[in-house]
Design a protein around this motif. Structure first.
Motif, PDB file in Angstrom:
ATOM      1  N   LYS A 122       0.826  -1.208   0.000  1.00  7.13           N
ATOM      2  CA  LYS A 122       0.000   0.000   0.000  1.00  7.13           C
ATOM      3  C   LYS A 122       0.860   1.259   0.000  1.00  7.13           C
ATOM      4  O   LYS A 122       0.561   2.239  -0.688  1.00  7.13           O
ATOM      5  CB  LYS A 122      -0.943  -0.010   1.209  1.00  7.13           C
ATOM      6  CG  LYS A 122      -2.148  -0.927   1.048  1.00  7.13           C
ATOM      7  CD  LYS A 122      -3.034  -0.879   2.267  1.00  7.13           C
ATOM      8  CE  LYS A 122      -4.354  -1.596   2.028  1.00  7.13           C
ATOM      9  NZ  LYS A 122      -5.237  -0.869   1.078  1.00  7.13           N
ATOM     10  N   ARG A 123       1.950   1.249   0.787  1.00  5.82           N
ATOM     11  CA  ARG A 123       2.840   2.418   0.798  1.00  5.82           C
ATOM     12  C   ARG A 123       3.453   2.613  -0.589  1.00  5.82           C
ATOM     13  O   ARG A 123       3.576   3.751  -1.070  1.00  5.82           O
ATOM     14  CB  ARG A 123       3.960   2.228   1.820  1.00  5.82           C
ATOM     15  CG  ARG A 123       3.568   2.000   3.269  1.00  5.82           C
ATOM     16  CD  ARG A 123       2.869   3.164   3.915  1.00  5.82           C
ATOM     17  NE  ARG A 123       1.445   3.164   3.625  1.00  5.82           N
ATOM     18  CZ  ARG A 123       0.573   2.322   4.201  1.00  5.82           C
ATOM     19  NH1 ARG A 123       0.975   1.384   5.035  1.00  5.82           N
ATOM     20  NH2 ARG A 123      -0.707   2.405   3.904  1.00  5.82           N
ATOM     21  N   GLN A 133       2.162   1.692  -3.427  1.00  5.71           N
ATOM     22  CA  GLN A 133       1.084   2.135  -4.313  1.00  5.71           C
ATOM     23  C   GLN A 133       0.806   3.630  -4.133  1.00  5.71           C
ATOM     24  O   GLN A 133       0.541   4.352  -5.105  1.00  5.71           O
ATOM     25  CB  GLN A 133      -0.173   1.320  -4.016  1.00  5.71           C
ATOM     26  CG  GLN A 133      -1.293   1.451  -5.017  1.00  5.71           C
ATOM     27  CD  GLN A 133      -2.434   0.511  -4.679  1.00  5.71           C
ATOM     28  OE1 GLN A 133      -3.025   0.590  -3.603  1.00  5.71           O
ATOM     29  NE2 GLN A 133      -2.747  -0.394  -5.588  1.00  5.71           N
ATOM     30  N   GLU A 134       0.900   4.101  -2.886  1.00 14.81           N
ATOM     31  CA  GLU A 134       0.655   5.511  -2.592  1.00 14.81           C
ATOM     32  C   GLU A 134       1.684   6.433  -3.253  1.00 14.81           C
ATOM     33  O   GLU A 134       1.409   7.600  -3.504  1.00 14.81           O
ATOM     34  CB  GLU A 134       0.661   5.735  -1.073  1.00 14.81           C
ATOM     35  CG  GLU A 134      -0.567   5.166  -0.368  1.00 14.81           C
ATOM     36  CD  GLU A 134      -0.383   5.043   1.139  1.00 14.81           C
ATOM     37  OE1 GLU A 134       0.691   5.454   1.653  1.00 14.81           O
ATOM     38  OE2 GLU A 134      -1.300   4.529   1.794  1.00 14.81           O
ATOM     39  N   LYS A 167       2.691   6.237  -6.270  1.00 16.83           N
ATOM     40  CA  LYS A 167       2.190   6.494  -7.625  1.00 16.83           C
ATOM     41  C   LYS A 167       3.320   6.688  -8.629  1.00 16.83           C
ATOM     42  O   LYS A 167       3.325   7.645  -9.420  1.00 16.83           O
ATOM     43  CB  LYS A 167       1.254   7.702  -7.631  1.00 16.83           C
ATOM     44  CG  LYS A 167      -0.001   7.505  -6.790  1.00 16.83           C
ATOM     45  CD  LYS A 167      -0.914   8.714  -6.823  1.00 16.83           C
ATOM     46  CE  LYS A 167      -2.160   8.474  -5.990  1.00 16.83           C
ATOM     47  NZ  LYS A 167      -3.072   9.648  -5.970  1.00 16.83           N
ATOM     48  N   ALA A 180       5.538   7.749   1.036  1.00 15.52           N
ATOM     49  CA  ALA A 180       5.474   7.799  -0.425  1.00 15.52           C
ATOM     50  C   ALA A 180       6.562   8.704  -0.990  1.00 15.52           C
ATOM     51  O   ALA A 180       7.188   8.380  -2.003  1.00 15.52           O
ATOM     52  CB  ALA A 180       4.092   8.275  -0.866  1.00 15.52           C
TER      53      ALA A 180
END
Length: 251
Positions: free
Chosen positions: A41-42, A44-45, A47, A113
């Motif tokens: 998730k980190r 993915q954040e 980007k 991120a």
């Protein structure tokens, strides 16, 4: 038509179950999710590109797949995370579309991120083969602690070093800042291919630092200076710290 930057970048997260200090580490619960999912998730954040998790056990594969992330199975016999992500890269991107690979360790559930994005910046220089991260040491104890790996580097700007050496010793000598190496790497694809083709080097074996293999082979590593150190979860105490950090962020 040229590819957008995100399509040229893969974020690869190696996860292995065989941790002696924290058994079944990738599946440890942190704020209601397995650690490996928190790391994904980190990533993915940030980007910056497609996120792929590289695992070595079916139970972790199933957990990652159920959470909706790309996952590939790799050998249990890899000696390093670099070897694992190279095998995963060949499976996840067999056509070679990805030009840049960010290796985010699977035990960094609180990594920010911006820290992940910062690892891309040194590749703005076409001469740089591998990018990594560093932070200035402010704790006096860390300056002499062999578990804190230091970068000896030549300043390129206020935010970047050209690395000359990595060491567990207190270096360089004399007045001036010392820098703590953060083990998050961003590779050009060709650099990763070259790196995994090399055998362990003399200084790598002496210092027990894999990144010295690249320097001894004449590869260039530049380090971006950031302002925080991601918490690596290696012990039960680290796990409790990570839980507290993520629970505080959620609240």
């Amino acid at each position: 038509m040229t590819q957008p930057a995100e399509e040229k970048t893969l974020v690869m997260i190696p996860a292995r179950m065989a941790s002696t200090r924290l058994p079944n580490k990738p599946l440890a619960d942190i704020a209601g999710l397995p650690m490996i999912i928190q790391v994904a998730k980190r990533a993915q954040e940030a980007k910056v590109g497609r996120v792929v998790v590289a695992v070595d056990e079916q139970v972790v594969f199933d957990v990652v797949q159920a959470a909706g992330f790309d996952v590939v199975m790799t050998s249990q016999h890899h000696q390093s995370g670099s070897d694992r992500i190279f095998e995963a890269l060949q499976k996840a991107d067999p056509d070679g579309k990805a030009e840049v690979i960010i290796n985010v360790q699977g035990d960094l559930p609180t990594v920010e991120a911006e820290v992940v994005r910062a690892s891309l910046r040194p590749l703005d220089n076409p001469s740089t083969d591998i990018a990594t991260l560093t932070v200035e040491i402010t704790d006096e104890h860390e300056k002499t602690n062999p578990n804190v790996v230091k970068i000896v580097g030549s300043p390129l700007s206020d935010t970047r070093l050209k690395t000359l050496y990595f060491t567990r010793a207190t270096a360089p000598y004399g007045n001036g800042p010392l820098y703590h190496h953060i083990g998050l790497y961003t590779y050009r694809r060709a650099a990763l291919e070259k790196f995994v083709s090399l055998g362990p080097s003399p200084l790598e074996l002496r210092e027990k630092l894999e990144q010295l293999r690249a320097l001894e082979a004449g590869m260039r590593i530049d380090a971006e200076i950031v302002h925080s150190i991601p918490l690596g979860v290696d012990t039960p105490a680290d796990l409790e710290k990570a839980r507290a950090i993520l629970l505080s962020r959620q609240s």
